[in-house]
Motif scaffolding. Structure first.
Motif, PDB file in Angstrom:
ATOM      1  N   MET A   1       0.812  -1.213   0.000  1.00 24.08           N
ATOM      2  CA  MET A   1       0.000   0.000   0.000  1.00 24.08           C
ATOM      3  C   MET A   1       0.849   1.268   0.000  1.00 24.08           C
ATOM      4  SD  MET A   1      -3.213  -0.496  -0.265  1.00 24.08           S
ATOM      5  CE  MET A   1      -3.824   1.085   0.278  1.00 24.08           C
ATOM      6  N   GLN A   2       1.965   1.216   0.749  1.00 23.36           N
ATOM      7  CA  GLN A   2       2.836   2.395   0.795  1.00 23.36           C
ATOM      8  C   GLN A   2       3.431   2.671  -0.579  1.00 23.36           C
ATOM      9  OE1 GLN A   2       6.153   2.086   3.489  1.00 23.36           O
ATOM     10  NE2 GLN A   2       6.426   4.293   3.617  1.00 23.36           N
ATOM     11  N   PHE A   3       3.784   1.593  -1.302  1.00 26.57           N
ATOM     12  CA  PHE A   3       4.330   1.748  -2.654  1.00 26.57           C
ATOM     13  C   PHE A   3       3.299   2.401  -3.575  1.00 26.57           C
ATOM     14  CE2 PHE A   3       5.092   0.190  -6.964  1.00 26.57           C
ATOM     15  CZ  PHE A   3       6.431   0.515  -7.129  1.00 26.57           C
ATOM     16  N   ARG A   5       0.817   4.360  -2.662  1.00 25.64           N
ATOM     17  CA  ARG A   5       0.577   5.749  -2.246  1.00 25.64           C
ATOM     18  C   ARG A   5       1.723   6.669  -2.639  1.00 25.64           C
ATOM     19  NH1 ARG A   5       2.154   8.476   2.160  1.00 25.64           N
ATOM     20  NH2 ARG A   5       2.946   6.577   3.134  1.00 25.64           N
ATOM     21  N   ILE A   6       2.952   6.181  -2.481  1.00 24.42           N
ATOM     22  CA  ILE A   6       4.122   7.039  -2.714  1.00 24.42           C
ATOM     23  C   ILE A   6       4.536   7.059  -4.178  1.00 24.42           C
ATOM     24  CG2 ILE A   6       6.577   7.347  -2.163  1.00 24.42           C
ATOM     25  CD1 ILE A   6       6.011   6.261   0.603  1.00 24.42           C
ATOM     26  N   ASN A 190      12.826   9.238  -2.423  1.00 22.91           N
ATOM     27  CA  ASN A 190      12.600   7.891  -1.875  1.00 22.91           C
ATOM     28  C   ASN A 190      13.570   6.908  -2.522  1.00 22.91           C
ATOM     29  OD1 ASN A 190       9.798   8.196  -0.307  1.00 22.91           O
ATOM     30  ND2 ASN A 190       9.649   9.317  -2.245  1.00 22.91           N
ATOM     31  N   GLN A 192      14.828   4.291  -1.611  1.00 20.08           N
ATOM     32  CA  GLN A 192      14.587   2.865  -1.356  1.00 20.08           C
ATOM     33  C   GLN A 192      13.855   2.194  -2.510  1.00 20.08           C
ATOM     34  OE1 GLN A 192      13.101   5.362   0.191  1.00 20.08           O
ATOM     35  NE2 GLN A 192      10.990   4.901   0.841  1.00 20.08           N
ATOM     36  N   TYR A 193      13.160   2.996  -3.330  1.00 20.43           N
ATOM     37  CA  TYR A 193      12.441   2.430  -4.469  1.00 20.43           C
ATOM     38  C   TYR A 193      13.311   2.335  -5.726  1.00 20.43           C
ATOM     39  CZ  TYR A 193       8.339   3.029  -1.550  1.00 20.43           C
ATOM     40  OH  TYR A 193       7.437   2.951  -0.518  1.00 20.43           O
TER      41      TYR A 193
END
Length: 228
Positions: A1-3, A5-6, A190, A192-193
């Protein structure tokens, strides 16, 4: 979900603005390019020279430079006149509007040359036959010439339209709303992605161009009854 949203939601928003730039540019530059092609073929020397001069300048300079020049032009004019012009639009939308204008002028000039080549490729005998039948110049163009021109220019037009989709990334020099700029911003903020935002944005460009290729191919086949 965070992926989602971001990464996904911001990219979809960027895709929306990229689509707006593309649609506004295409809707405005196709008819304007046709008008410019008439201007370059005009028998009135000042009009033809002015039109050809504009096309020469636009085709001979980078699109990125044109975007930057148009974006800063209102501010420079305001300062030069000392009138302090204030725009009702938010600053980001002012930049967006100038980007659309720059793209429209640029692609109109390229489209005008494609139109001009298509019109000049129609045999003179077809104009003469229409004249014998008592058709006016406007009737000859709309009923005899225009669809044949469309058939002849659909391939080069397709290339320019697909290039337009990719060129929308150049809007990033003055706005921060388009797909490419959003993807780059997500990567910077971000890490990390890693490259996922750029890969997904590339997939969006590929999907759009794939759909356009199919649609334009269907249009070309629909006009196959014209022998060229």
């Amino acid at each position: 979900m965070q992926f989602i949203r971001i990464v996904i939601f911001p990219l979809l928003e960027g895709l929306l603005y990229t689509g707006l730039i593309f649609l506004i540019t295409l809707a405005a530059s196709l008819p304007l390019g046709l008008l410019l092609s008439f201007g370059s073929k005009s028998k009135i020397k000042p009009i033809s020279m002015l039109t050809r001069g504009l096309v020469w300048v636009i085709r001979g300079t980078p699109l990125m430079l044109q975007i930057l020049c148009l974006d800063i032009a209102p501010g420079l004019i305001s300062q030069a006149l000392g009138c302090g012009i204030q725009f009702a639009l938010r600053q980001e939308w002012q930049h967006f509007m100038m980007v659309c204008i720059a793209f429209t002028i640029n692609y109109s000039c390229y489209f005008s040359e494609i139109y001009r080549g298509g019109i000049q490729s129609i045999p003179a005998g077809q104009y003469e036959a229409a004249q014998v039948l008592g058709m006016t110049k406007s009737q000859t163009f709309s009923k005899v010439v225009f669809l044949q021109v469309i058939k002849r220019i659909i391939a080069p037009m397709s290339n320019e339209i697909i290039t337009l989709v990719k060129d929308t990334a150049l809007a990033s020099v003055v706005i921060h709303l388009d797909l490419f700029t959003v993807a780059k911003g997500i990567v910077n903020t971000n890490p990390q992605y890693f490259l996922w935002p750029l890969i997904i944005s590339a997939a969006f460009y590929l999907i759009i161009n794939g759909l356009l290729t199919v649609l334009l191919g269907k249009l070309e086949r629909k006009l196959d009854y014209f022998k060229v």
